[in-house]
Write a protein that holds these residues in place. Structure first.
Motif, PDB file in Angstrom:
ATOM      1  N   ALA A 110      47.183  33.062  48.006  1.00 23.07           N
ATOM      2  CA  ALA A 110      45.956  32.545  47.390  1.00 23.07           C
ATOM      3  C   ALA A 110      45.139  33.677  46.768  1.00 23.07           C
ATOM      4  O   ALA A 110      44.576  33.527  45.683  1.00 23.07           O
ATOM      5  CB  ALA A 110      45.128  31.792  48.433  1.00 23.07           C
ATOM      6  N   ILE A 111      45.083  34.822  47.446  1.00 16.41           N
ATOM      7  CA  ILE A 111      44.346  35.963  46.901  1.00 16.41           C
ATOM      8  C   ILE A 111      45.020  36.471  45.625  1.00 16.41           C
ATOM      9  O   ILE A 111      44.362  36.762  44.617  1.00 16.41           O
ATOM     10  CB  ILE A 111      44.239  37.086  47.945  1.00 16.41           C
ATOM     11  CG1 ILE A 111      43.387  36.628  49.132  1.00 16.41           C
ATOM     12  CG2 ILE A 111      43.647  38.351  47.334  1.00 16.41           C
ATOM     13  CD1 ILE A 111      43.345  37.625  50.275  1.00 16.41           C
ATOM     14  N   GLY A 112      46.343  36.600  45.661  1.00 19.22           N
ATOM     15  CA  GLY A 112      47.065  37.049  44.471  1.00 19.22           C
ATOM     16  C   GLY A 112      46.880  36.106  43.294  1.00 19.22           C
ATOM     17  O   GLY A 112      46.693  36.552  42.149  1.00 19.22           O
ATOM     18  N   ALA A 113      46.898  34.793  43.566  1.00 17.36           N
ATOM     19  CA  ALA A 113      46.657  33.826  42.497  1.00 17.36           C
ATOM     20  C   ALA A 113      45.235  33.932  41.972  1.00 17.36           C
ATOM     21  O   ALA A 113      44.973  33.667  40.798  1.00 17.36           O
ATOM     22  CB  ALA A 113      46.933  32.410  43.008  1.00 17.36           C
ATOM     23  N   GLY A 114      44.295  34.330  42.846  1.00 14.65           N
ATOM     24  CA  GLY A 114      42.915  34.546  42.409  1.00 14.65           C
ATOM     25  C   GLY A 114      42.812  35.681  41.405  1.00 14.65           C
ATOM     26  O   GLY A 114      42.044  35.603  40.438  1.00 14.65           O
ATOM     27  N   PHE A 115      43.582  36.756  41.615  1.00 15.92           N
ATOM     28  CA  PHE A 115      43.581  37.858  40.652  1.00 15.92           C
ATOM     29  C   PHE A 115      44.167  37.414  39.312  1.00 15.92           C
ATOM     30  O   PHE A 115      43.708  37.862  38.256  1.00 15.92           O
ATOM     31  CB  PHE A 115      44.367  39.040  41.215  1.00 15.92           C
ATOM     32  CG  PHE A 115      43.573  39.901  42.157  1.00 15.92           C
ATOM     33  CD1 PHE A 115      42.613  40.775  41.670  1.00 15.92           C
ATOM     34  CD2 PHE A 115      43.768  39.827  43.525  1.00 15.92           C
ATOM     35  CE1 PHE A 115      41.863  41.567  42.523  1.00 15.92           C
ATOM     36  CE2 PHE A 115      43.030  40.611  44.391  1.00 15.92           C
ATOM     37  CZ  PHE A 115      42.076  41.489  43.899  1.00 15.92           C
ATOM     38  N   GLN A 116      45.161  36.543  39.339  1.00 16.73           N
ATOM     39  CA  GLN A 116      45.719  36.028  38.087  1.00 16.73           C
ATOM     40  C   GLN A 116      44.682  35.206  37.331  1.00 16.73           C
ATOM     41  O   GLN A 116      44.579  35.289  36.096  1.00 16.73           O
ATOM     42  CB  GLN A 116      46.955  35.168  38.385  1.00 16.73           C
ATOM     43  CG  GLN A 116      48.130  35.918  38.975  1.00 16.73           C
ATOM     44  CD  GLN A 116      48.766  36.875  37.988  1.00 16.73           C
ATOM     45  OE1 GLN A 116      48.761  36.625  36.782  1.00 16.73           O
ATOM     46  NE2 GLN A 116      49.303  37.975  38.475  1.00 16.73           N
ATOM     47  N   TYR A 117      43.904  34.417  38.069  1.00 20.08           N
ATOM     48  CA  TYR A 117      42.841  33.645  37.421  1.00 20.08           C
ATOM     49  C   TYR A 117      41.793  34.572  36.813  1.00 20.08           C
ATOM     50  O   TYR A 117      41.278  34.324  35.720  1.00 20.08           O
ATOM     51  CB  TYR A 117      42.190  32.705  38.440  1.00 20.08           C
ATOM     52  CG  TYR A 117      41.042  31.907  37.876  1.00 20.08           C
ATOM     53  CD1 TYR A 117      41.272  30.791  37.081  1.00 20.08           C
ATOM     54  CD2 TYR A 117      39.731  32.286  38.117  1.00 20.08           C
ATOM     55  CE1 TYR A 117      40.223  30.057  36.548  1.00 20.08           C
ATOM     56  CE2 TYR A 117      38.667  31.564  37.586  1.00 20.08           C
ATOM     57  CZ  TYR A 117      38.921  30.456  36.816  1.00 20.08           C
ATOM     58  OH  TYR A 117      37.870  29.738  36.280  1.00 20.08           O
ATOM     59  N   LEU A 118      41.493  35.645  37.533  1.00 25.17           N
ATOM     60  CA  LEU A 118      40.529  36.623  37.035  1.00 25.17           C
ATOM     61  C   LEU A 118      41.012  37.236  35.716  1.00 25.17           C
ATOM     62  O   LEU A 118      40.215  37.470  34.799  1.00 25.17           O
ATOM     63  CB  LEU A 118      40.315  37.712  38.080  1.00 25.17           C
ATOM     64  CG  LEU A 118      38.908  38.301  38.204  1.00 25.17           C
ATOM     65  CD1 LEU A 118      37.916  37.230  38.599  1.00 25.17           C
ATOM     66  CD2 LEU A 118      38.897  39.425  39.217  1.00 25.17           C
ATOM     67  N   GLU A 119      42.303  37.498  35.615  1.00 22.31           N
ATOM     68  CA  GLU A 119      42.851  38.052  34.379  1.00 22.31           C
ATOM     69  C   GLU A 119      42.693  37.071  33.217  1.00 22.31           C
ATOM     70  O   GLU A 119      42.426  37.485  32.080  1.00 22.31           O
ATOM     71  CB  GLU A 119      44.326  38.403  34.576  1.00 22.31           C
ATOM     72  CG  GLU A 119      44.556  39.625  35.460  1.00 22.31           C
ATOM     73  CD  GLU A 119      46.019  39.998  35.546  1.00 22.31           C
ATOM     74  OE1 GLU A 119      46.839  39.368  34.821  1.00 22.31           O
ATOM     75  OE2 GLU A 119      46.361  40.905  36.322  1.00 22.31           O
ATOM     76  N   LEU A 120      42.854  35.765  33.503  1.00 24.41           N
ATOM     77  CA  LEU A 120      42.663  34.772  32.451  1.00 24.41           C
ATOM     78  C   LEU A 120      41.218  34.786  31.944  1.00 24.41           C
ATOM     79  O   LEU A 120      40.965  34.718  30.743  1.00 24.41           O
ATOM     80  CB  LEU A 120      43.018  33.378  32.981  1.00 24.41           C
ATOM     81  CG  LEU A 120      44.493  33.038  33.127  1.00 24.41           C
ATOM     82  CD1 LEU A 120      44.639  31.626  33.666  1.00 24.41           C
ATOM     83  CD2 LEU A 120      45.229  33.181  31.809  1.00 24.41           C
ATOM     84  N   LEU A 121      40.270  34.858  32.885  1.00 19.71           N
ATOM     85  CA  LEU A 121      38.868  34.901  32.480  1.00 19.71           C
ATOM     86  C   LEU A 121      38.566  36.160  31.672  1.00 19.71           C
ATOM     87  O   LEU A 121      37.844  36.114  30.664  1.00 19.71           O
ATOM     88  CB  LEU A 121      37.969  34.851  33.712  1.00 19.71           C
ATOM     89  CG  LEU A 121      37.757  33.500  34.389  1.00 19.71           C
ATOM     90  CD1 LEU A 121      36.655  33.620  35.441  1.00 19.71           C
ATOM     91  CD2 LEU A 121      37.407  32.404  33.397  1.00 19.71           C
ATOM     92  N   GLU A 122      39.094  37.299  32.109  1.00 17.95           N
ATOM     93  CA  GLU A 122      38.846  38.553  31.393  1.00 17.95           C
ATOM     94  C   GLU A 122      39.448  38.500  29.997  1.00 17.95           C
ATOM     95  O   GLU A 122      38.835  38.992  29.033  1.00 17.95           O
ATOM     96  CB  GLU A 122      39.431  39.713  32.191  1.00 17.95           C
ATOM     97  CG  GLU A 122      38.675  40.020  33.476  1.00 17.95           C
ATOM     98  CD  GLU A 122      39.392  41.042  34.334  1.00 17.95           C
ATOM     99  OE1 GLU A 122      40.580  41.314  34.050  1.00 17.95           O
ATOM    100  OE2 GLU A 122      38.778  41.569  35.275  1.00 17.95           O
TER     101      GLU A 122
END
Length: 239
Positions: A113-125
């Motif tokens: 879940a944490i790793g998927a959170g970083f992927q979501y963060l990359e989409l926002l960035e």
């Protein structure tokens, strides 16, 4: 795989309520609380966290709030599957019903879940950078680049007025309507700069949520590694 960390404050709040309830039970019904604590394993306190993340995003999908843009099917399926496997191993009398195995499974689901959170963060960035550096491609491209605007709709604290304006702009661009000079100027100089402010706020908040989870996960790993009783004979003097 993507999973927005917007669930983290709600998970903290839920855990806080459960701890308060357990504390009250301990004070009023001490024997009952003691028996409950004896039956619980450390993994029983960990697995609800990734399951709460899955439940939160499933609820957001039911509500129709940017469904699919906050979490993908693969991540949600893995979280729900991890929870089902955990309870199967926890309740079934199998050789895998061990504290170490179940805690490892719970920690793995949480780490996912944490790793998927970083992927979501990359989409926002990525969406923020596109709106900041290439607004003309978003508004006047052939075809217009709508992904950054759609990503803006996933921002948790985007005001309703900004959300309506963004939704209307997406609809006009998707319909290949030619934006008038006034609408184009307003989008470039008013709407997009406002969206960038909310992107910055949410990115800062979500980074904090991820860092807090990493700290919590590291603390649990330390408890797992050093919280058990010392091996027999560890305190004997050397011959």
């Amino acid at each position: 795989m993507i999973l927005s960390p917007y669930y983290v404050p709600w998970a903290f709040f839920t855990y806080a309520l459960l701890l308060m309830a357990l504390g009250v039970t301990w004070l009023v019904f001490h024997a009952t609380a003691a028996r409950l604590m004896e039956r619980l394993w450390l993994s029983d306190a960990v697995i609800p966290w990734p399951l709460f993340a899955a439940f939160y995003h499933a609820w957001r999908r039911v509500e129709g709030d940017s469904a699919g843009a906050l979490a993908d099917n693969l991540t949600l399926g893995l979280l729900w599957g991890s929870g089902a496997l955990y309870f199967l191993l926890r309740l079934a009398p199998t050789p895998l019903r061990r504290r170490t195995v179940l805690l490892g499974l719970a920690l793995l689901a949480w780490a996912w879940a944490i790793g998927a959170g970083f992927q979501y963060l990359e989409l926002l960035e990525s969406a923020e950078n596109t709106l900041r550096e290439r607004p003309d491609q978003v508004l006047s491209g052939t075809p217009p680049l709508l992904a950054p605007l759609r990503q803006a709709l996933t921002l948790a604290r985007l005001p309703e007025q900004q959300r309506e304006l963004t939704t209307r702009l997406i609809a006009d661009l998707a319909a290949r309507c030619s934006l008038g000079p006034g609408q184009l100027t307003g989008a470039r100089h008013v709407l997009i700069p406002n969206l960038l402010k909310y992107f910055e706020r949410d990115l800062s908040r979500l980074r904090t949520y991820l860092v807090l989870q990493i700290i919590m996960l590291a603390a649990l790993l330390l408890v797992w590694g050093y919280g058990g009783p010392p091996p027999k004979g560890a305190g004997r003097p050397l011959d």
